[in-house]
Design an enzyme around this catalytic site. Structure first.
Site, PDB file in Angstrom:
ATOM      1  N   HIS A   5      -9.076   2.792  -2.530  1.00 23.21           N
ATOM      2  CA  HIS A   5      -7.714   2.407  -2.155  1.00 23.21           C
ATOM      3  C   HIS A   5      -7.096   1.480  -3.199  1.00 23.21           C
ATOM      4  O   HIS A   5      -6.847   0.314  -2.929  1.00 23.21           O
ATOM      5  CB  HIS A   5      -7.748   1.763  -0.762  1.00 23.21           C
ATOM      6  N   CYS A  37     -14.684   0.021   5.884  1.00 27.97           N
ATOM      7  CA  CYS A  37     -13.544  -0.564   5.179  1.00 27.97           C
ATOM      8  C   CYS A  37     -13.375   0.072   3.798  1.00 27.97           C
ATOM      9  O   CYS A  37     -14.356   0.354   3.118  1.00 27.97           O
ATOM     10  CB  CYS A  37     -13.745  -2.060   4.989  1.00 27.97           C
ATOM     11  N   ILE A  43     -12.240  -2.411  -2.943  1.00 23.79           N
ATOM     12  CA  ILE A  43     -11.351  -2.742  -4.049  1.00 23.79           C
ATOM     13  C   ILE A  43     -11.592  -1.731  -5.159  1.00 23.79           C
ATOM     14  O   ILE A  43     -12.748  -1.432  -5.485  1.00 23.79           O
ATOM     15  CB  ILE A  43     -11.666  -4.173  -4.514  1.00 23.79           C
ATOM     16  N   CYS A  63       0.824  -1.218   0.000  1.00 23.61           N
ATOM     17  CA  CYS A  63       0.000   0.000   0.000  1.00 23.61           C
ATOM     18  C   CYS A  63       0.855   1.263   0.000  1.00 23.61           C
ATOM     19  O   CYS A  63       0.349   2.352  -0.265  1.00 23.61           O
ATOM     20  CB  CYS A  63      -0.923   0.023   1.204  1.00 23.61           C
TER      21      CYS A  63
END
Lengths: 388, 138
Positions: A333, A208, A211, A86
């Site tokens: 993300h 959260c 994807i 990340c």
């Protein structure tokens, strides 16, 4: 070391783009950065390309940077491929910074690009597991579990609650709703967050990050060249730090965390302290993680994160706005694109170009990115401090 | 078919009961799991000697996963378990309902070998897990 400034930034929006390839995403971000800097692509002398998972997603394991940059029209220059989970984008930024700071080159490009969306979401989830130690995946590990267990520890120790976790999402989803590059642009209420399905207790789905696909790029150069090129105000790289986690004795409760050690070094490099930071983009892969990042970055005392969100101090209108972009959970993300998207947000904010998300007159902004997992700690921690 | 890929790497059986294989540093007494060659605490090479770890430990933190790792049937519990010798071990916890109410931080758990997941050839992949002390099955 020479002084380095950021003169151009660009993004491809974050989201699900099944019809777009890795080069498609990269080209948009790179050219947006070139146009933002008002330079010719031929002015770029060296490039660092961050990508984490294309090898597994598309099969393009080697020369990823050369492939995507050739499509954007760039070649002939040194192209260095970097992977750091990340934090790949932040690591690419550091490479570009080092080239210019060291005097090797005057103009450098940093790109982070990631394509994760596949027709079958289960395939994407399987691939994401490759950013932690494979040994752990085979024992049932996945990233939400790590964050969930860490947050449960804070709930037990400091009395943090799920409602406070949901308040982080409330803030960040509102910020994301103002960001044209964000994957999720619907403001969520505390109630909606707590009613979304459980992923890993105490984490609910809306806490959260999801994807996604996307890309972000930055162009760095010397102060002197910037005066010749740039039409927009240059933003100085006051600090650029990368660390990996290290062994910690289980009984050791005094050594700071990897993120804190990286931040402390960055503050020292910049000659600044946490009190000088006007806004921050932090790595909230799961939104409530923001709360312990506040303390790790020195914005509050240990355990004080929940109180900061209760008091609204980290809203766009607060005294230390955090994740005005929406953060990872709202903005999306796409692994390697994240760090450079965080840099892009801080640059927009420092230039006063953030539109409805604009923080009032910031002078210093901080980027914090965490990457991967080794044993029971983040594998990589990156900190960038930018100032006007 | 049941397969046991972790046996003799992470655990061994004695009289049918599993124990985890750790290593202990001859110089600084640090105990590591899994086994290491270089001591992570004093960074000495070749000082680590194999030791048998306690079969019981305590829950340091845990979560009930509703979206799991590839091949793992949800919901299931994962935890960090701290052993008396020091190691903090990531593991699944079974032998209780996969619910928030089944466990708490500090609860005592014991080591078992049980099914982790099905692999792509439909084998049952077996491995170490913990269960609450006193639980009947895995």
């Amino acid at each position: 070391m020479r002084k380095v400034v950021v003169i151009g930034i660009g993004m491809h929006p974050f989201g699900k783009f099944l019809d777009k390839s890795l080069p498609d995403l990269a080209r948009v971000a790179v050219w947006n950065a070139i146009e933002d800097a008002s330079i010719s692509p031929r002015d770029i002398e060296v490039a660092y390309v961050g990508n984490s998972l294309a090898g597994l997603v598309t099969g393009q394991e080697g020369v990823r940077g050369q492939v995507v940059l050739r499509d954007a029209g760039l070649g002939g220059i040194p192209i260095i491929n970097v992977e750091n989970a990340c934090a790949s984008g932040t690591t690419a930024f550091r490479g570009a910074w080092l080239e210019v700071a060291s005097g090797a080159y005057d103009v450098a490009l940093a790109l982070g690009v990631e394509k994760l969306c596949l027709p079958r979401t289960a395939d994407s989830i399987k691939i994401l597991a490759a950013d932690s130690e494979i040994r752990l995946r085979d024992l049932g590990f996945q990233f939400t579990a790590y964050y969930a267990m860490k947050l449960r520890g804070h709930m037990e120790k400091y009395g943090w609650t799920k409602v406070q976790f949901a308040k982080v999402v409330e803030k960040n989803s509102y910020n994301g709703s103002l960001n044209p590059y964000a994957q999720h642009r619907t403001p969520l209420t505390v109630e909606q967050v707590l009613n979304s399905r459980l992923v890993a207790e105490p984490l609910h789905l809306y806490m959260c990050s999801s994807i996604g696909d996307g890309a972000a790029a930055a162009i760095l150069c010397t102060e002197e060249k910037a005066r010749r090129f740039a039409s927009k105000p240059s933003i100085e790289v006051a600090a650029c730090v990368l660390r990996s986690s290290m062994f910690r004795h289980p009984s050791d409760t005094t050594t700071p965390t990897t993120v804190t050690l990286a931040a402390n070094y960055a503050y020292e490099q910049a000659g600044l302290g946490p009190q000088d930071v006007n806004l921050a983009e932090v790595h909230d892969a799961m939104a409530p993680a923001e709360l312990y990042h506040y303390e790790e970055l020195g914005f509050c005392e240990k355990g004080g994160g929940a109180q900061m969100i209760e008091e609204g101090r980290t809203k766009i209108t607060g005294d230390i706005p955090v994740n005005p972009s929406g953060g990872l959970a709202a903005k999306g993300h796409p692994i390697a694109a994240t760090g450079l998207a965080q840099v892009a947000e801080i640059v927009w904010q420092l230039r006063g170009e953030a539109g409805k998300r604009q923080v009032e007159n910031p002078k210093v902004g901080l980027v914090q990115t965490s990457g991967g997992l080794v044993e029971d700690d983040t594998a990589t921690a990156g900190i960038v401090i930018l100032k006007r | 078919m049941k397969i046991f890929p972790q046996e003799n790497t992470y655990y061994r059986l004695r009289n049918g009961k599993p124990y985890l294989i750790g290593s202990k540093c001859r110089y600084c007494d640090y105990v590591a799991f899994p086994r290491k060659v270089v001591c992570p605490a004093c960074v000495t090479k070749g000082s680590m000697e194999e030791v048998e770890l306690s079969q019981r430990g305590k829950i340091d933190t845990f979560s009930v996963l509703h979206i799991g790792a590839p091949g793992f049937a949800v919901p299931y519990i994962v935890a960090y378990v701290v052993l008396p010798e020091g190691p903090r071990i990531f593991s699944m916890v079974s032998g209780c309902e996969p619910s928030e109410k089944s466990l708490e931080i500090g609860a005592e758990v014991e080591l078992i070998v049980d099914k982790l997941r099905d692999d792509e050839q439909d084998n049952e992949v077996m491995g170490y897990k913990f269960r609450p002390v006193g639980a009947e099955s895995g």
